[in-house]
Design a protein around this motif. Structure first.
Motif, PDB file in Angstrom:
ATOM      1  N   PRO A 133       0.813  -1.228   0.000  1.00  0.00           N
ATOM      2  CA  PRO A 133       0.000   0.000   0.000  1.00  0.00           C
ATOM      3  C   PRO A 133       0.842   1.272   0.000  1.00  0.00           C
ATOM      4  N   GLU A 134       2.156   1.185   0.304  1.00  0.00           N
ATOM      5  CA  GLU A 134       2.994   2.372   0.379  1.00  0.00           C
ATOM      6  C   GLU A 134       3.567   2.767  -0.980  1.00  0.00           C
ATOM      7  N   LEU A 135       3.253   1.996  -2.053  1.00  0.00           N
ATOM      8  CA  LEU A 135       3.893   2.227  -3.352  1.00  0.00           C
ATOM      9  C   LEU A 135       3.690   3.652  -3.850  1.00  0.00           C
ATOM     10  N   GLN A 136       2.465   4.171  -3.749  1.00  0.00           N
ATOM     11  CA  GLN A 136       2.201   5.514  -4.264  1.00  0.00           C
ATOM     12  C   GLN A 136       3.025   6.574  -3.536  1.00  0.00           C
ATOM     13  N   ASP A 137       3.301   6.344  -2.242  1.00  0.00           N
ATOM     14  CA  ASP A 137       4.111   7.301  -1.480  1.00  0.00           C
ATOM     15  C   ASP A 137       5.586   7.230  -1.870  1.00  0.00           C
ATOM     16  N   TRP A 138       6.032   6.082  -2.417  1.00  0.00           N
ATOM     17  CA  TRP A 138       7.444   5.928  -2.783  1.00  0.00           C
ATOM     18  C   TRP A 138       7.780   6.669  -4.078  1.00  0.00           C
ATOM     19  N   ILE A 139       6.806   6.816  -4.962  1.00  0.00           N
ATOM     20  CA  ILE A 139       7.075   7.418  -6.277  1.00  0.00           C
ATOM     21  C   ILE A 139       7.509   8.879  -6.067  1.00  0.00           C
ATOM     22  N   GLY A 140       8.612   9.230  -6.675  1.00  0.00           N
ATOM     23  CA  GLY A 140       9.175  10.573  -6.535  1.00  0.00           C
ATOM     24  C   GLY A 140      10.220  10.674  -5.445  1.00  0.00           C
ATOM     25  N   ARG A 141      10.392   9.613  -4.648  1.00  0.00           N
ATOM     26  CA  ARG A 141      11.399   9.614  -3.573  1.00  0.00           C
ATOM     27  C   ARG A 141      12.601   8.780  -3.983  1.00  0.00           C
ATOM     28  N   ASP A 142      13.729   9.031  -3.331  1.00  0.00           N
ATOM     29  CA  ASP A 142      14.900   8.187  -3.551  1.00  0.00           C
ATOM     30  C   ASP A 142      14.625   6.793  -3.012  1.00  0.00           C
ATOM     31  N   TRP A 143      15.136   5.815  -3.753  1.00  0.00           N
ATOM     32  CA  TRP A 143      14.968   4.416  -3.326  1.00  0.00           C
ATOM     33  C   TRP A 143      15.567   4.210  -1.937  1.00  0.00           C
ATOM     34  N   LEU A 144      16.675   4.903  -1.672  1.00  0.00           N
ATOM     35  CA  LEU A 144      17.341   4.777  -0.368  1.00  0.00           C
ATOM     36  C   LEU A 144      16.421   5.180   0.778  1.00  0.00           C
ATOM     37  N   ASP A 145      15.533   6.139   0.545  1.00  0.00           N
ATOM     38  CA  ASP A 145      14.684   6.652   1.626  1.00  0.00           C
ATOM     39  C   ASP A 145      13.535   5.708   1.970  1.00  0.00           C
ATOM     40  N   ARG A 196      27.644  -3.819 -14.489  1.00  0.00           N
ATOM     41  CA  ARG A 196      27.943  -5.140 -13.913  1.00  0.00           C
ATOM     42  C   ARG A 196      26.712  -6.022 -13.898  1.00  0.00           C
ATOM     43  N   THR A 197      26.944  -7.339 -13.935  1.00  0.00           N
ATOM     44  CA  THR A 197      25.844  -8.301 -13.830  1.00  0.00           C
ATOM     45  C   THR A 197      25.260  -8.252 -12.429  1.00  0.00           C
ATOM     46  N   GLN A 198      23.949  -8.122 -12.336  1.00  0.00           N
ATOM     47  CA  GLN A 198      23.286  -7.985 -11.041  1.00  0.00           C
ATOM     48  C   GLN A 198      22.797  -9.337 -10.528  1.00  0.00           C
ATOM     49  N   HIS A 199      22.915  -9.511  -9.219  1.00  0.00           N
ATOM     50  CA  HIS A 199      22.396 -10.702  -8.550  1.00  0.00           C
ATOM     51  C   HIS A 199      21.297 -10.275  -7.577  1.00  0.00           C
ATOM     52  N   TRP A 200      20.516 -11.231  -7.170  1.00  0.00           N
ATOM     53  CA  TRP A 200      19.399 -10.936  -6.252  1.00  0.00           C
ATOM     54  C   TRP A 200      19.936 -10.555  -4.886  1.00  0.00           C
ATOM     55  N   ARG A 201      19.424  -9.457  -4.346  1.00  0.00           N
ATOM     56  CA  ARG A 201      19.802  -8.986  -3.005  1.00  0.00           C
ATOM     57  C   ARG A 201      18.520  -8.715  -2.222  1.00  0.00           C
ATOM     58  N   GLN A 202      18.517  -9.110  -0.959  1.00  0.00           N
ATOM     59  CA  GLN A 202      17.332  -8.858  -0.129  1.00  0.00           C
ATOM     60  C   GLN A 202      17.394  -7.454   0.462  1.00  0.00           C
ATOM     61  N   ILE A 203      16.310  -6.701   0.244  1.00  0.00           N
ATOM     62  CA  ILE A 203      16.173  -5.342   0.755  1.00  0.00           C
ATOM     63  C   ILE A 203      14.932  -5.299   1.641  1.00  0.00           C
ATOM     64  N   ASN A 204      15.037  -4.628   2.789  1.00  0.00           N
ATOM     65  CA  ASN A 204      13.894  -4.492   3.687  1.00  0.00           C
ATOM     66  C   ASN A 204      13.319  -3.084   3.571  1.00  0.00           C
ATOM     67  N   HIS A 205      12.074  -3.021   3.080  1.00  0.00           N
ATOM     68  CA  HIS A 205      11.392  -1.734   2.982  1.00  0.00           C
ATOM     69  C   HIS A 205      10.770  -1.362   4.326  1.00  0.00           C
ATOM     70  N   ILE A 206      10.553  -0.061   4.515  1.00  0.00           N
ATOM     71  CA  ILE A 206       9.869   0.431   5.716  1.00  0.00           C
ATOM     72  C   ILE A 206       8.383   0.488   5.396  1.00  0.00           C
ATOM     73  N   GLY A 207       7.592  -0.392   6.010  1.00  0.00           N
ATOM     74  CA  GLY A 207       6.163  -0.455   5.781  1.00  0.00           C
ATOM     75  C   GLY A 207       5.380   0.030   6.977  1.00  0.00           C
ATOM     76  N   SER A 208       4.101   0.221   6.782  1.00  0.00           N
ATOM     77  CA  SER A 208       3.249   0.694   7.875  1.00  0.00           C
ATOM     78  C   SER A 208       3.085  -0.358   8.963  1.00  0.00           C
ATOM     79  N   ASP A 209       3.235  -1.647   8.596  1.00  0.00           N
ATOM     80  CA  ASP A 209       3.091  -2.739   9.572  1.00  0.00           C
ATOM     81  C   ASP A 209       4.421  -3.357   9.944  1.00  0.00           C
ATOM     82  N   GLY A 210       5.519  -2.649   9.677  1.00  0.00           N
ATOM     83  CA  GLY A 210       6.837  -3.181   9.993  1.00  0.00           C
ATOM     84  C   GLY A 210       7.672  -3.320   8.730  1.00  0.00           C
ATOM     85  N   GLU A 211       8.754  -4.047   8.844  1.00  0.00           N
ATOM     86  CA  GLU A 211       9.659  -4.230   7.717  1.00  0.00           C
ATOM     87  C   GLU A 211       9.067  -5.209   6.708  1.00  0.00           C
TER      88      GLU A 211
END
Length: 473
Positions: free
Chosen positions: A60-72, A93-108
């Motif tokens: 549900p946070e996707l719309q709030d992410w648009i226009g922001r830096d991915w880092l934020d 460089r060739t990219q590999h899968w990396r796990q990233i934890n987003h900040i969500g309203s119900d936790g990570e």
């Protein structure tokens, strides 16, 4: 689990890529981006989210992410990974899968990403796959593994106690294979009684220990024992020496095979003081049964109670006070005897068995009845409930103490002790809930509880939780 093999490195490319994909338009590319991941983000060369696609019920946070830096949009721990991925994408460089934890309203929210460059290297598309279901499965697997380890440790402890009791028992006891009557184990008392060298009886046939005239009756006796629990002991002659032995046996099953536990004694077997179907029923009861006299001294008990208190035999506990095994000193037995004196019975009383210094005892339910006036006897039925409480899922347990259960403590504790115990219970439950919520991260648990880390550590040791949780890497 996603790994290096999910990247494009080492894979054979399409043979006619230019011909096949040159005609792909915006609609087809959009569909490819939407189906390639649960979450897809379009990034510019600076790492800002330009657009994205996902199921809004999952993100549900996707719309709030648009226009922001991915880092934020990610946690502090995930920022170095994002910076490495962006730097690698800029360098081709060739990219590999990396796990990233987003900040969500119900936790990570854990998401695995890979970056693909397009548009002459000016933009990137981050394909993400939701890892919440995988994380939940891993958590359930970890809980199952911990439960198995606890059960394994408990079985090892039980085996150690059994071995100690078996070896130190003054009563001669043998474990015999019911199929061929060969001795599997014999304690030192058997070797001393028969004058054999320690360990020399293992593997011998049981019938070889007795005179020839006694062997056929022994075989018939052992066959009857496997079919019934009410076979009287028999007297048999010893091989190569004078004198008789009394042989008592009981059958049991283990790992799909039948065995016999055989007890030997010199002299004539005493006749049971009580006979009849009632005694046989009580002896075969799966719940523990104890008969006590007016002074609450144990007169007799069934095998279930003997096993519950980890005694070697009924004779070992006969004549001892029931309070030596049941209840907390000065509390439970007084409450039970008070109910018996007032009503003549006590029903479903919560207490413990085997309490001693350093061990609070195993939880049990007890029902009792009084028979007779002057020379009264008391019958007790005891049912263990500890395993049932441990098997409840941790996140579905109700509070152990309700208002009704708290009022039952009146008469067993002072009001001050009841209030203190209730406060300690609530504090412990809150700590356990915080540890569960933070996946056993003590620093995070201390923060949401409003405690310092040192204070939390102190309370973990106080409630015996220090060894059940571990600090994550």
């Amino acid at each position: 689990m996603l790994s290096r093999k999910h990247s494009i490195e080492g894979k054979e490319p399409f043979g006619e890529a230019a011909e096949l994909f040159d005609a792909i338009g915006a609609d087809a590319a959009t569909k490819l981006a939407m189906v390639a991941g649960d979450l897809s983000l379009i990034l510019d060369e600076t790492g800002k989210i330009v657009d994205g696609t996902a199921n809004l019920s999952d993100f549900p946070e996707l719309q709030d992410w648009i226009g922001r830096d991915w880092l934020d949009t990610v946690t502090v721990e995930s920022r170095p990974k994002v910076m490495e991925m962006l730097a690698g994408a800029r360098k081709g460089r060739t990219q590999h899968w990396r796990q990233i934890n987003h900040i969500g309203s119900d936790g990570e929210v854990p998401v695995r990403y890979t970056l693909v460059t397009f548009g002459d290297g000016q933009r990137f598309i981050a394909f993400g796959r939701d890892m919440r279901e995988m994380a939940e499965l891993q958590q359930r697997l970890l809980q199952a593994q911990q439960s198995l380890e606890r059960d394994y440790l408990r079985l090892r402890q039980l085996e150690t106690r059994y071995r100690l009791l078996f070896e130190l028992s003054a009563e001669p006891v043998l474990i015999v294979d019911a199929e061929n009557y060969r001795i599997r184990e014999a304690n030192p008392s058997v070797h001393a009684l028969l004058g054999a060298k320690p360990g020399s009886l293992t593997g011998d046939r049981l019938t070889g220990l007795f005179s020839r005239s006694s062997r056929e009756p022994i075989i018939a006796f052992l066959g009857s024992v496997m079919a019934s629990n009410s076979v009287s002991p028999i007297e048999v002659g010893r091989a190569g020496s004078e004198g008789n032995l009394t042989l008592t046996a009981a059958g049991f099953r283990q790992h799909g095979k039948q065995f016999l536990i055989v007890r030997l004694s010199s002299g004539t077997a005493p006749s049971p003081p009580v006979a009849g179907s009632t005694l046989r029923v009580l002896e075969a009861m799966p719940d523990a049964f104890v008969l006590a006299d007016s002074e609450l001294k144990i007169v007799t008990a069934n095998l279930a109670f003997v096993e519950l208190v980890e005694a070697a035999s009924v004779d070992q506990i006969s004549g001892r006070q029931l309070g030596d095994f049941i209840g907390r000193p000065g509390i439970d037995i007084d409450l039970i005897t008070g109910q018996l004196a007032k009503h003549g019975f006590a029903q479903n009383v919560g207490t413990v068995i085997g309490a001693r210094e350093g061990f609070d005892g195993e939880p049990v339910e007890l029902s009792a009845v009084r028979a007779g006036d002057d020379d009264a006897y008391f019958g007790f039925v005891i049912r263990p409930v500890g395993r049932r409480l441990r098997d409840l899922p941790p996140n579905q347990q109700e509070l152990p103490l309700s208002v009704e259960q708290l009022t039952e403590l009146v008469g067993r504790m002072s009001l001050k002790d009841i209030v203190r115990e209730s406060t300690d219970l609530i504090e412990r439950l809150c700590i356990e809930a915080a540890l569960t919520y933070t996946s056993n991260n003590r620093a995070s648990a201390a923060e949401i509880l409003g405690l310092s880390r040192q204070s939390l550590y102190s309370k973990l040791h106080r409630y015996g939780l220090a060894n059940t949780v571990s600090e994550p890497d």
